[in-house]
Scaffold this motif. Structure first.
Motif, PDB file in Angstrom:
ATOM      1  N   SER A  81      24.922  30.165  -0.019  1.00  0.00           N
ATOM      2  CA  SER A  81      23.577  30.709  -0.082  1.00  0.00           C
ATOM      3  C   SER A  81      23.408  31.791   0.967  1.00  0.00           C
ATOM      4  CB  SER A  81      22.549  29.602   0.149  1.00  0.00           C
ATOM      5  OG  SER A  81      21.247  30.141   0.227  1.00  0.00           O
ATOM      6  N   GLU A  82      22.863  32.899   0.560  1.00  0.00           N
ATOM      7  CA  GLU A  82      22.532  33.965   1.513  1.00  0.00           C
ATOM      8  C   GLU A  82      21.360  33.545   2.392  1.00  0.00           C
ATOM      9  OE1 GLU A  82      24.085  36.932   2.106  1.00  0.00           O
ATOM     10  OE2 GLU A  82      25.641  36.187   0.761  1.00  0.00           O
ATOM     11  N   ILE A  83      20.488  32.729   1.817  1.00  0.00           N
ATOM     12  CA  ILE A  83      19.295  32.296   2.549  1.00  0.00           C
ATOM     13  C   ILE A  83      19.128  30.793   2.376  1.00  0.00           C
ATOM     14  CG2 ILE A  83      16.794  32.522   2.784  1.00  0.00           C
ATOM     15  CD1 ILE A  83      17.068  35.306   1.519  1.00  0.00           C
ATOM     16  N   ASN A  84      19.484  30.041   3.400  1.00  0.00           N
ATOM     17  CA  ASN A  84      19.174  28.611   3.423  1.00  0.00           C
ATOM     18  C   ASN A  84      17.763  28.484   3.971  1.00  0.00           C
ATOM     19  OD1 ASN A  84      21.753  28.014   2.636  1.00  0.00           O
ATOM     20  ND2 ASN A  84      22.330  26.953   4.495  1.00  0.00           N
ATOM     21  N   THR A  85      16.938  27.724   3.330  1.00  0.00           N
ATOM     22  CA  THR A  85      15.572  27.549   3.811  1.00  0.00           C
ATOM     23  C   THR A  85      15.474  26.230   4.557  1.00  0.00           C
ATOM     24  OG1 THR A  85      14.778  28.812   1.931  1.00  0.00           O
ATOM     25  CG2 THR A  85      13.153  27.563   3.141  1.00  0.00           C
ATOM     26  N   TRP A  86      15.547  26.311   5.872  1.00  0.00           N
ATOM     27  CA  TRP A  86      15.433  25.139   6.741  1.00  0.00           C
ATOM     28  C   TRP A  86      13.958  24.795   6.881  1.00  0.00           C
ATOM     29  CZ3 TRP A  86      14.303  25.551  12.390  1.00  0.00           C
ATOM     30  CH2 TRP A  86      14.415  24.322  13.034  1.00  0.00           C
TER      31      TRP A  86
END
Length: 93
Positions: A64-69
């Motif tokens: 994933s380019e953007i992991n949403t923590w």
């Protein structure tokens, strides 16, 4: 010793990642060489940093380019993991 402990933990996290919806990517500016795996447990999100030496264990995890923590703390992460473990034990007994 520290490397072997990280490797042992990485095996368990890889198992969790394979058993639950998960993503992995490089998104922590404080640790740019370590990937972050985010596991979406039924009880909430949990995440761990993964050593570059352990990436071979995560080949099946979606990149994933953007992991949403979600901002969870270490304490929240392990409370969610414990709740999920209790639910599994109850479900299987």
């Amino acid at each position: 010793m520290a490397d072997s402990v990280y490797r042992e933990r990485a095996h368990l996290v890889a198992h969790l990642a394979a058993s639950n919806p998960s993503t992995i990517g490089y998104h922590d500016p404080d640790e740019p060489d370590w990937a972050v795996v985010i596991v979406d447990l039924p009880t909430g999100q949990a995440s761990w940093h993964v050593s570059p030496d352990d990436m071979d264990l995560f080949e099946g995890v979606a990149r994933s380019e953007i992991n949403t923590w979600d901002g969870h703390s270490t304490e929240e992460k392990y409370a969610r993991l414990d709740a999920h473990t209790r639910a599994l034990v109850k479900e299987n007994h």
